[in-house]
Design a protein around this motif. Structure first.
Motif, PDB file in Angstrom:
ATOM      1  N   GLU A  53       0.918  -1.435  -0.199  1.00  0.00           N
ATOM      2  CA  GLU A  53       0.306  -0.400  -0.284  1.00  0.00           C
ATOM      3  C   GLU A  53       1.039   1.273  -0.242  1.00  0.00           C
ATOM      4  OE1 GLU A  53      -4.344   0.419   2.203  1.00  0.00           O
ATOM      5  OE2 GLU A  53      -2.675   1.141   3.532  1.00  0.00           O
ATOM      6  N   LEU A  54       0.126   1.964  -0.899  1.00  0.00           N
ATOM      7  CA  LEU A  54       1.042   3.889  -0.765  1.00  0.00           C
ATOM      8  C   LEU A  54       0.177   4.938  -0.909  1.00  0.00           C
ATOM      9  CD1 LEU A  54       2.788   2.787  -4.390  1.00  0.00           C
ATOM     10  CD2 LEU A  54       4.300   2.673  -2.288  1.00  0.00           C
ATOM     11  N   LYS A  55       1.291   5.293  -0.108  1.00  0.00           N
ATOM     12  CA  LYS A  55       0.252   6.768   0.299  1.00  0.00           C
ATOM     13  C   LYS A  55       0.838   8.005   0.413  1.00  0.00           C
ATOM     14  CE  LYS A  55      -2.832   7.908   4.244  1.00  0.00           C
ATOM     15  NZ  LYS A  55      -2.697   7.479   5.812  1.00  0.00           N
ATOM     16  N   ALA A  56       0.435   8.947  -0.510  1.00  0.00           N
ATOM     17  CA  ALA A  56       1.302  10.268  -0.851  1.00  0.00           C
ATOM     18  C   ALA A  56       0.431  10.939  -1.718  1.00  0.00           C
ATOM     19  CB  ALA A  56       2.198   9.887  -1.270  1.00  0.00           C
ATOM     20  N   LYS A  57       0.991  12.379  -1.860  1.00  0.00           N
ATOM     21  CA  LYS A  57       0.002  13.702  -2.712  1.00  0.00           C
ATOM     22  C   LYS A  57       0.290  12.873  -4.279  1.00  0.00           C
ATOM     23  CE  LYS A  57       0.642  18.082  -1.887  1.00  0.00           C
ATOM     24  NZ  LYS A  57       1.171  18.965  -0.966  1.00  0.00           N
ATOM     25  N   ALA A  58      -0.566  13.227  -4.954  1.00  0.00           N
ATOM     26  CA  ALA A  58      -0.706  13.555  -5.772  1.00  0.00           C
ATOM     27  C   ALA A  58      -0.246  14.527  -6.526  1.00  0.00           C
ATOM     28  CB  ALA A  58      -2.069  13.840  -6.914  1.00  0.00           C
ATOM     29  N   PHE A  59       1.036  15.001  -7.435  1.00  0.00           N
ATOM     30  CA  PHE A  59       1.369  15.631  -8.580  1.00  0.00           C
ATOM     31  C   PHE A  59       1.172  15.815  -9.836  1.00  0.00           C
ATOM     32  CE2 PHE A  59       3.565  15.596  -4.547  1.00  0.00           C
ATOM     33  CZ  PHE A  59       4.146  16.736  -4.304  1.00  0.00           C
ATOM     34  N   LYS A  60      -0.020  16.339  -9.930  1.00  0.00           N
ATOM     35  CA  LYS A  60      -0.466  16.637 -11.737  1.00  0.00           C
ATOM     36  C   LYS A  60       0.112  17.494 -12.935  1.00  0.00           C
ATOM     37  CE  LYS A  60      -4.817  15.552 -12.979  1.00  0.00           C
ATOM     38  NZ  LYS A  60      -6.423  15.637 -13.228  1.00  0.00           N
ATOM     39  N   TYR A  61       0.656  16.655 -14.279  1.00  0.00           N
ATOM     40  CA  TYR A  61       1.060  17.062 -15.067  1.00  0.00           C
ATOM     41  C   TYR A  61       0.124  16.767 -16.480  1.00  0.00           C
ATOM     42  CZ  TYR A  61       4.812  17.622 -11.813  1.00  0.00           C
ATOM     43  OH  TYR A  61       5.809  18.359 -10.913  1.00  0.00           O
ATOM     44  N   GLY A  62       0.751  16.918 -17.297  1.00  0.00           N
ATOM     45  CA  GLY A  62      -0.046  17.115 -18.452  1.00  0.00           C
ATOM     46  C   GLY A  62       0.027  15.741 -19.459  1.00  0.00           C
ATOM     47  N   ASP A  63      -0.324  15.976 -20.764  1.00  0.00           N
ATOM     48  CA  ASP A  63      -0.258  15.136 -22.021  1.00  0.00           C
ATOM     49  C   ASP A  63       0.476  14.809 -22.438  1.00  0.00           C
ATOM     50  OD1 ASP A  63      -3.169  14.309 -21.778  1.00  0.00           O
ATOM     51  OD2 ASP A  63      -3.502  15.185 -23.337  1.00  0.00           O
ATOM     52  N   ASP A  64       1.080  13.429 -23.585  1.00  0.00           N
ATOM     53  CA  ASP A  64       3.038  12.884 -23.672  1.00  0.00           C
ATOM     54  C   ASP A  64       4.255  13.665 -23.434  1.00  0.00           C
ATOM     55  OD1 ASP A  64       1.415  12.278 -26.054  1.00  0.00           O
ATOM     56  OD2 ASP A  64       0.674  14.804 -26.959  1.00  0.00           O
ATOM     57  N   ASP A  84      -3.848  15.928  -4.144  1.00  0.00           N
ATOM     58  CA  ASP A  84      -4.948  14.803  -3.188  1.00  0.00           C
ATOM     59  C   ASP A  84      -4.718  13.678  -3.172  1.00  0.00           C
ATOM     60  OD1 ASP A  84      -7.337  16.150  -5.018  1.00  0.00           O
ATOM     61  OD2 ASP A  84      -7.823  14.524  -6.133  1.00  0.00           O
ATOM     62  N   GLU A  85      -5.001  13.849  -1.802  1.00  0.00           N
ATOM     63  CA  GLU A  85      -4.196  13.064  -1.085  1.00  0.00           C
ATOM     64  C   GLU A  85      -4.819  10.930  -1.663  1.00  0.00           C
ATOM     65  OE1 GLU A  85      -1.746  12.550   1.531  1.00  0.00           O
ATOM     66  OE2 GLU A  85      -1.301  14.398   1.639  1.00  0.00           O
ATOM     67  N   LEU A  86      -3.687  10.292  -1.930  1.00  0.00           N
ATOM     68  CA  LEU A  86      -4.190   9.103  -3.244  1.00  0.00           C
ATOM     69  C   LEU A  86      -3.299   8.288  -1.671  1.00  0.00           C
ATOM     70  CD1 LEU A  86      -2.936  10.354  -6.379  1.00  0.00           C
ATOM     71  CD2 LEU A  86      -5.794  10.421  -5.070  1.00  0.00           C
ATOM     72  N   VAL A  87      -4.283   6.754  -1.578  1.00  0.00           N
ATOM     73  CA  VAL A  87      -4.282   5.753  -1.041  1.00  0.00           C
ATOM     74  C   VAL A  87      -3.791   4.614  -2.981  1.00  0.00           C
ATOM     75  CG1 VAL A  87      -4.182   3.870   0.040  1.00  0.00           C
ATOM     76  CG2 VAL A  87      -4.589   5.928   0.929  1.00  0.00           C
ATOM     77  N   LEU A  88      -2.679   4.147  -2.400  1.00  0.00           N
ATOM     78  CA  LEU A  88      -2.773   2.705  -4.004  1.00  0.00           C
ATOM     79  C   LEU A  88      -2.458   1.602  -3.537  1.00  0.00           C
ATOM     80  CD1 LEU A  88      -2.568   2.320  -6.739  1.00  0.00           C
ATOM     81  CD2 LEU A  88      -0.636   2.848  -6.545  1.00  0.00           C
ATOM     82  N   ASP A  89      -3.387   0.645  -3.536  1.00  0.00           N
ATOM     83  CA  ASP A  89      -3.044  -0.860  -2.945  1.00  0.00           C
ATOM     84  C   ASP A  89      -2.771  -1.609  -4.255  1.00  0.00           C
ATOM     85  OD1 ASP A  89      -2.993  -3.636  -2.676  1.00  0.00           O
ATOM     86  OD2 ASP A  89      -4.894  -3.115  -1.455  1.00  0.00           O
ATOM     87  N   LEU A 114      -6.911   2.057  -6.295  1.00  0.00           N
ATOM     88  CA  LEU A 114      -6.366   3.263  -6.169  1.00  0.00           C
ATOM     89  C   LEU A 114      -7.547   3.947  -4.824  1.00  0.00           C
ATOM     90  CD1 LEU A 114      -4.827   5.678  -6.359  1.00  0.00           C
ATOM     91  CD2 LEU A 114      -5.804   6.325  -8.663  1.00  0.00           C
ATOM     92  N   ARG A 115      -7.893   4.065  -4.010  1.00  0.00           N
ATOM     93  CA  ARG A 115      -8.876   5.442  -3.124  1.00  0.00           C
ATOM     94  C   ARG A 115      -7.940   6.706  -3.355  1.00  0.00           C
ATOM     95  NH1 ARG A 115     -13.478   5.481  -0.779  1.00  0.00           N
ATOM     96  NH2 ARG A 115     -13.961   7.002   0.630  1.00  0.00           N
ATOM     97  N   ASP A 116      -9.065   7.775  -4.118  1.00  0.00           N
ATOM     98  CA  ASP A 116      -9.124   9.405  -3.292  1.00  0.00           C
ATOM     99  C   ASP A 116      -9.324   9.814  -2.584  1.00  0.00           C
ATOM    100  OD1 ASP A 116      -8.624  12.118  -3.743  1.00  0.00           O
ATOM    101  OD2 ASP A 116      -8.509  12.500  -6.065  1.00  0.00           O
ATOM    102  N   VAL A 117      -8.572  10.124  -0.999  1.00  0.00           N
ATOM    103  CA  VAL A 117      -9.122   9.818  -0.017  1.00  0.00           C
ATOM    104  C   VAL A 117      -9.577  11.539   0.027  1.00  0.00           C
ATOM    105  CG1 VAL A 117      -8.489  10.308   2.669  1.00  0.00           C
ATOM    106  CG2 VAL A 117      -7.192   8.829   1.037  1.00  0.00           C
ATOM    107  N   THR A 118      -8.835  12.882  -0.824  1.00  0.00           N
ATOM    108  CA  THR A 118      -9.206  14.211  -0.843  1.00  0.00           C
ATOM    109  C   THR A 118     -11.266  14.402  -1.199  1.00  0.00           C
ATOM    110  OG1 THR A 118      -7.167  14.930  -1.002  1.00  0.00           O
ATOM    111  CG2 THR A 118      -8.901  16.534  -1.422  1.00  0.00           C
TER     112      THR A 118
END
Lengths: 426, 166
Positions: free
Chosen positions: B2-13, B116-121, B127-131
């Motif tokens: 299980e991995l727990k951390a914040k999302a850092f969002k970027y674009g396509d390609d 967003d805070e995410l938890v990935l199992d 994948l859970r978006d806790v936020t």
């Protein structure tokens, strides 16, 4: 998919190399005929082999390392990595193509390491180049490359195939580079992801083997795993005298199943230019004509072959590069360099003002040999124009054919090359 | 796992030149040194943001297009990127990530916002978006790749089995 349907080139090559009746979507473990690495990727492959506890390659005649990306070495860090490659060659017997030999994607076929019908992997994404020679060749990372060097095998997902047929005929001043840039503009950077492409049609038949390699080289720029062509008499003639392996040409069955078929009328295509900072950001040359340029580059695994140098020399002969422009030229191999000197092309280019650098990747990968300055535009025959690709994030790279680059460096701005060709429209 | 951390969002390609520029990748085999330049072309602060607490790199389509450089997944690992979540991946990067032990997950990243805070199992495939308080469907890894990742990457797989055992 029915097991009785016909097969694509990819399905046939994977069947032959895995001992299975391979169809698109199958996972196979296949024997590879050759494995290659270059100086940006081999050091990590060597480390992966060390971590695996492996100190030999599966067959020293089927592995080669090429020092081409940063060659000769510009800094001591690179020198150390080159030394690591040379020592690996001595340890395992694998061939090392050292400084000055040329670009891996020219050297591997030029020296007959692969022949039609082969399956090979290279630790470089443009390994797809040899698809033009009827070789299923694809780029892999260093760890996959290490596994293949150790075992002679690799696992693959047999790809679906998209068929692209070029009909009609090329207009004067329009080249194979324009055909593949046009396709990138049409289907986009992920237009063929996970797929093989089979390029076919009368236009492909008419092209020289060298010009075909330009097209297959850029199959990766639309995400493809391979860019395959049939082997014809020209292909077989090209391989004559290049090594001892026997070609085993593979064509698709008439009832092969394609995931998609695209027909392109080449007669309607003019010179194409990919604009910064994406290869699929393609426009007609008319839309970018007049854009000032500070540097031109003719070379690379895409367009550094004899025919490319001949086209550039034919335009630049007796003319001069614009005083505000640098022109850098790199032959794709030492043999091409020698042939181009023999034919007088190098002399014509140098007299016109070109700076000729060591056969190899040249400034394409941003390590040396012509890093552009802030705000400068470059017109290049390479295959990628990503931001920072040539070593400066604040420069702008345009991609075109050798003719387009040659025409542009004379005028100091992006220029339609058709005026230099009989019957050209510009 | 299980991995727990914040999302850092970027674009396509996002291509591998942007993940680690060619001007750096040839200089060293030391990924700790190279990792400070991870994603530099797109976000010069990537390493500073990601390294202290780790995070998920969230992107759009065709993540990892371009060159075959394995330095790309390696610098992400060494900058404490816990996983890459994207709508689609380019082929070579996807293989390289699994081979080097960087989890890669295909899912609808439009549902995730930056921060967003995410938890990935990974084992359970959740994948859970806790936020946002939502579960996001993830595409399972092909069995071959799941086995490689479970073995700890291709090198470990080879050490364990003495070759391919897929």
């Amino acid at each position: 998919m029915s097991a009785i349907s016909g097969k694509t080139i990819a399905e046939k090559i994977f069947s032959a190399h895995s001992g299975t009746d391979a169809h698109a979507g199958d996972i196979v473990i296949a024997d590879v005929d050759f494995v290659m690495g270059q100086d940006g990727t081999s050091p990590l492959a060597i480390r992966a082999l060390q971590n695996m506890g492996v100190d030999a390659v599966f067959d020293s005649k089927k592995v080669a390392l090429v020092i081409d990306h940063s060659s000769p070495s510009p800094i001591e860090g690179v020198s150390a990595l080159h030394t690591m490659m040379r020592e690996f060659g001595k340890l395992t017997g694998a061939k090392v193509y050292d400084v000055g030999c040329g670009v891996c994607h020219q050297l591997i076929p030029e020296n007959g390491h692969v022949v039609p019908g082969d399956l090979m992997v290279g630790c470089d994404s443009h390994t797809c180049t040899y698809g033009a020679l009827n070789v299923f060749s694809t780029g892999v990372g260093s760890t996959d490359g290490a596994a293949a060097m150790a075992s002679g095998k690799l696992w693959f997902k047999v790809p679906e195939t998209m068929k692209v047929t070029y009909n009609g005929a090329l207009k004067p001043g329009v080249f194979s580079k324009d055909l593949i840039l046009y396709l990138a503009g049409q289907i986009g950077a992920d237009g063929a992801t996970y797929e093989a492409i089979e390029f076919d049609g009368p236009v492909i038949d008419e092209l020289s083997v060298e010009a075909r390699m330009t097209i297959s080289n850029m199959a990766i720029e639309v995400g493809a795993k391979a860019g395959l062509m049939k082997a014809d008499a020209k292909t077989l003639a090209w391989f004559a005298g290049r090594g001892e392996k026997t070609p085993n040409p593979v064509g698709p069955d008439a009832d092969a199943v394609y995931v998609r078929e695209l027909e392109i009328d080449a007669s309607t295509i003019g010179p194409q230019v990919a604009k910064p900072h994406a290869v699929d950001n393609v426009s007609l040359i008319e839309e970018v004509e007049g854009t000032p340029i500070a540097q031109g580059f003719i070379g690379t695994c895409t367009n550094g072959r004899l025919e490319d140098l001949k086209i550039a020399a034919s335009i630049l002969k007796g003319r001069t590069v614009h005083p505000d422009v640098r022109l850098i030229v790199a032959a794709a191999s030492k043999q091409i360099y020698l042939d181009a000197m023999e034919a007088g092309y190098i002399q014509m280019l140098v007299k016109a003002g070109a700076a000729v650098v060591t056969p190899g990747c040249g400034p394409c990968v941003g390590t040396h040999n012509g890093v552009p300055s802030d705000g400068e535009n470059v017109i290049s025959t390479a295959n990628r124009n990503f931001k920072g690709r040539m070593g400066n994030s604040n420069s702008f790279i345009y991609l075109g054919s050798p003719a387009t680059v040659a025409a542009s460096v004379i005028e100091g701005k992006i220029t339609d090359p058709r005026k230099y060709f009989e019957g050209g429209e510009a | 796992m299980e991995l727990k951390a914040k999302a850092f969002k970027y674009g396509d390609d996002i291509n591998t030149d942007y993940i680690i520029s060619g001007k750096y990748k040839f200089k060293s085999n030391d990924m700790e040194v190279m990792a400070v330049h991870a994603m530099e072309e797109l976000d010069p602060d990537y390493y500073a943001k990601m390294k202290p607490n780790g995070g998920f790199l969230v992107a759009g389509t065709n993540f990892g297009m371009g060159s075959s450089r394995e330095q790309a997944p390696l610098v992400l690992i060494h900058s404490s990127t816990k996983a890459v979540l994207a709508k689609t991946f380019a082929r070579i990067f996807y293989r390289n990530a699994i081979n080097t032990g960087l989890p890669v997950v295909e899912c609808d990243t439009d549902l995730i916002d930056d921060g967003d805070e995410l938890v990935l199992d990974l084992t359970g495939g959740v994948l859970r978006d806790v936020t946002k308080g939502i579960d996001i469907a993830i595409k399972p890894l092909p069995p071959v790749m799941a086995q490689l990742l479970a073995d700890g990457g291709l090198v470990e797989h080879f050490k364990k089995h003495g070759g391919f055992a897929l």
